[in-house]
Design a protein around this motif. Structure first.
Motif, short mmCIF file in Angstrom:
data_model
loop_
_atom_site.label_atom_id
_atom_site.label_comp_id
_atom_site.label_asym_id
_atom_site.label_seq_id
_atom_site.Cartn_x
_atom_site.Cartn_y
_atom_site.Cartn_z
N ALA A 220 8.60 -5.04 -0.07
CA ALA A 220 10.06 -4.96 -0.06
C ALA A 220 10.45 -3.49 -0.10
O ALA A 220 9.76 -2.67 -0.69
N VAL A 221 11.56 -3.17 0.54
CA VAL A 221 12.08 -1.81 0.49
C VAL A 221 13.47 -1.85 -0.14
O VAL A 221 14.21 -2.82 -0.01
N THR A 222 13.80 -0.79 -0.85
CA THR A 222 15.09 -0.70 -1.50
C THR A 222 15.55 0.74 -1.54
O THR A 222 14.74 1.66 -1.49
N SER B 118 19.27 7.97 2.57
CA SER B 118 18.37 8.44 1.50
C SER B 118 17.00 7.84 1.73
O SER B 118 16.87 6.80 2.39
N PRO B 119 15.96 8.43 1.16
CA PRO B 119 14.62 7.85 1.30
C PRO B 119 14.54 6.48 0.63
O PRO B 119 15.08 6.26 -0.45
N LEU B 120 13.87 5.53 1.29
CA LEU B 120 13.69 4.19 0.75
C LEU B 120 12.46 4.14 -0.13
O LEU B 120 11.47 4.81 0.13
N GLU B 121 12.52 3.33 -1.16
CA GLU B 121 11.37 3.06 -2.03
C GLU B 121 10.72 1.77 -1.54
O GLU B 121 11.40 0.84 -1.12
N SER B 122 9.41 1.70 -1.61
CA SER B 122 8.68 0.52 -1.16
C SER B 122 7.94 -0.09 -2.34
O SER B 122 7.30 0.63 -3.12
N TYR B 123 8.04 -1.41 -2.49
CA TYR B 123 7.37 -2.14 -3.56
C TYR B 123 6.54 -3.26 -2.96
O TYR B 123 6.96 -3.90 -2.00
N THR B 124 5.37 -3.52 -3.53
CA THR B 124 4.53 -4.62 -3.08
C THR B 124 4.17 -5.49 -4.28
O THR B 124 3.77 -4.98 -5.33
N LEU B 125 4.34 -6.81 -4.11
CA LEU B 125 4.01 -7.76 -5.16
C LEU B 125 3.43 -8.99 -4.50
O LEU B 125 4.06 -9.57 -3.60
#
Length: 55
Positions: free
Chosen positions: A20-22, A8-15
């Motif tokens: 991070a990818v999930t 499935s497509p991964l979601e990317s988060y930046t903090l």
């Protein structure tokens, strides 16, 4: 980018400059993990009782 587990497509988060990818579908987090550990010495009952009685 697709999830290595379920594709499935991964979601990317930046903090705070960290990325991070999930995967929302299977819970993949993209974090490398070490699954090996050092064997721990198991304390005998006698050693535990001796340690307890010494206090």
């Amino acid at each position: 980018m697709d999830c290595p587990r379920c594709e499935s497509p991964l979601e990317s988060y930046t903090l705070a400059g960290k990325r991070a990818v999930t995967c929302e579908r299977c819970g993949y987090l993209g974090v490398s993990v070490e699954h090996r550990s050092e064997p721990k010495e198991i304390e005998s009952w006698q050693a535990a009782l001796d340690r307890f009685n010494d206090t």
